[in-house]
Design an enzyme around this catalytic site. Structure first.
Site, mmCIF file in Angstrom:
data_model
loop_
_atom_site.group_PDB
_atom_site.id
_atom_site.type_symbol
_atom_site.label_atom_id
_atom_site.label_comp_id
_atom_site.label_asym_id
_atom_site.label_seq_id
_atom_site.Cartn_x
_atom_site.Cartn_y
_atom_site.Cartn_z
ATOM 1 N N CYS A 273 0.866 -1.173 0.000
ATOM 2 C CA CYS A 273 0.000 0.000 0.000
ATOM 3 C C CYS A 273 0.906 1.227 0.000
ATOM 4 C CB CYS A 273 -0.944 -0.023 1.196
ATOM 5 S SG CYS A 273 -0.123 -0.338 2.753
ATOM 6 N N ASP B 221 -2.959 -2.572 -2.262
ATOM 7 C CA ASP B 221 -2.513 -1.539 -3.208
ATOM 8 C C ASP B 221 -3.261 -0.217 -3.017
ATOM 9 O OD1 ASP B 221 -0.788 -0.485 -5.130
ATOM 10 O OD2 ASP B 221 -2.204 -0.881 -6.750
ATOM 11 N N ARG C 128 5.852 3.914 -18.031
ATOM 12 C CA ARG C 128 4.972 5.071 -17.841
ATOM 13 C C ARG C 128 5.163 5.697 -16.457
ATOM 14 N NH1 ARG C 128 0.926 3.147 -14.537
ATOM 15 N NH2 ARG C 128 0.859 0.893 -14.627
HETATM 16 C C1 0GY Z 1 1.277 0.355 -7.670
HETATM 17 C C2 0GY Z 1 1.056 0.514 -9.105
HETATM 18 C C3 0GY Z 1 1.269 1.633 -9.836
HETATM 19 C C4 0GY Z 1 1.951 2.799 -9.397
HETATM 20 C C5 0GY Z 1 3.098 2.792 -8.696
HETATM 21 O O1 0GY Z 1 4.987 3.790 -7.824
HETATM 22 C C6 0GY Z 1 3.943 3.975 -8.436
HETATM 23 O O2 0GY Z 1 3.584 5.067 -8.855
HETATM 24 O O3 0GY Z 1 3.568 1.675 -8.207
HETATM 25 C C7 0GY Z 1 0.810 1.641 -11.223
HETATM 26 O O4 0GY Z 1 0.542 2.737 -11.759
HETATM 27 O O5 0GY Z 1 0.673 0.549 -11.832
HETATM 28 O O6 0GY Z 1 1.927 -0.561 -7.220
HETATM 29 O O7 0GY Z 1 0.795 1.168 -6.943
#
Ligand code: 0GY
Length: 293
Positions: free
Chosen positions: A28, A246, A126
């Site tokens: 998270c 998450d 991304r």
């Molecule tokens: C997650 C997934 C995402 C984002 C990040 O570090 C982050 O910005 O991990 C995603 O956009 O797939 O694990 O929260």
């Protein structure tokens, strides 16, 4: 926040599934609040604030006892919001930071004292700019003596190219979100078989059986296409899997999941009390609280 940003669910339902005592939400994030902990200039998205108080309230509401807070890319290598959350968790949260080449030993030790136990390498294009492999290898070598591990986030089509790097990391390696498989492909197909092979051949590699909401094309609330992938990992590597909500679900575009319903996904992927105990308690405690067990 970005104009198309989907904020976290305002009123998640109470799960029907009761997590075992001592359960850990092992993936998270906290975001901001921006006015205290500004987002990184190099970020690829601007989220809504998701402060520690909301995270801890959700933890209690869902029936979890602890959190693993993972540094999100919107805060770059500035881990202040993460460290602040750890220090206010009364020992109930540990963390995974993001560090650059220039991190000092004193900074690493201060993060360790706050409860950081890993660093994250983000290969999702991304979300993060490219960092040369030798820089990442240096960081891994520096955090290894602290007993930290490396969390890697990538998309499954990039696994062949990343394989040699991952398999030379000297620490435990934890793969976020099952390596982001294409869950419209068969769970027995060649793509997921490669991932299973990676774990089968390398006992230091773990996986998070997380994010059905992110991977699913069949959608909520059942995420039927993603469930077999998560179940396969839990059944095959019961001692090397983690699970987390998450929350606050960055970059979800199709829908915002109800966190209570995500918890109800658990008995479908960990189908016995023994598997649930490993996934939610024993494994995260071994990885993050080994100094207390
Ligand atoms: C997650 C997934 C995402 C984002 C990040 O570090 C982050 O910005 O991990 C995603 O956009 O797939 O694990 O929260």
């Amino acid at each position: 926040m970005d104009p198309d940003w989907l904020p976290f669910h305002p009123h998640p339902s109470k799960p029907r599934f009761t997590p075992p005592a001592g359960a850990v939400d092992a993936h998270c994030h906290v975001f901001g609040p921006e006015e205290i902990f500004p987002y990184a200039p190099e970020r690829k998205y601007t989220p809504c604030d998701a402060p520690k108080e909301k995270l801890f309230a959700l933890r209690d509401f869902l029936g979890f006892e602890r959190n693993i807070i993972v540094q999100a890319s919107c805060h770059g290598n500035d881990n202040r919001a993460l460290v602040d959350a750890l220090l206010h968790s009364q020992g109930k949260a540990r963390g995974v930071a993001s560090v650059g080449h220039n991190v000092t030993d004193a900074e690493l030790l201060a993060m360790h004292a706050a409860g950081v136990r890993g660093t994250r390498f983000n290969f999702v294009r991304r979300l993060a700019d490219f960092t040369p492999r030798n820089v990442l290898a240096d960081i891994a070598a520096r955090i290894a003596p602290l007993g930290w591990h490396v969390v890697v986030y990538f998309e499954m089509q990039d696994l062949p190219e990343l394989w040699d790097f991952f398999t030379t990391i000297p620490t435990t390696v934890v793969v976020d979100h099952m390596g982001r498989p294409d869950v419209t492909k068969p769970v027995d197909g060649p793509e997921f078989a490669q991932f299973i092979k990676l774990l089968a051949e390398h006992e230091n590699i773990w996986a998070k059986a997380t994010c059905p909401e992110r991977l699913s094309k069949s959608g909520p609330p059942d995420y039927n296409d993603a469930a077999p992938f998560a179940k396969r990992l839990v059944d095959t590597f019961p001692d090397r899997v983690l699970w987390g909500t998450d929350w606050p679900h960055p970059n979800m575009k199709s829908h915002m999941p109800d966190d209570g319903k995500l918890v109800d996904f658990l008995p479908r992927i960990a189908t016995t009390a023994a598997l649930q105990q490993k996934l939610l308690v024993e494994n995260p405690m071994r990885l993050y609280w080994s100094d207390e067990t």
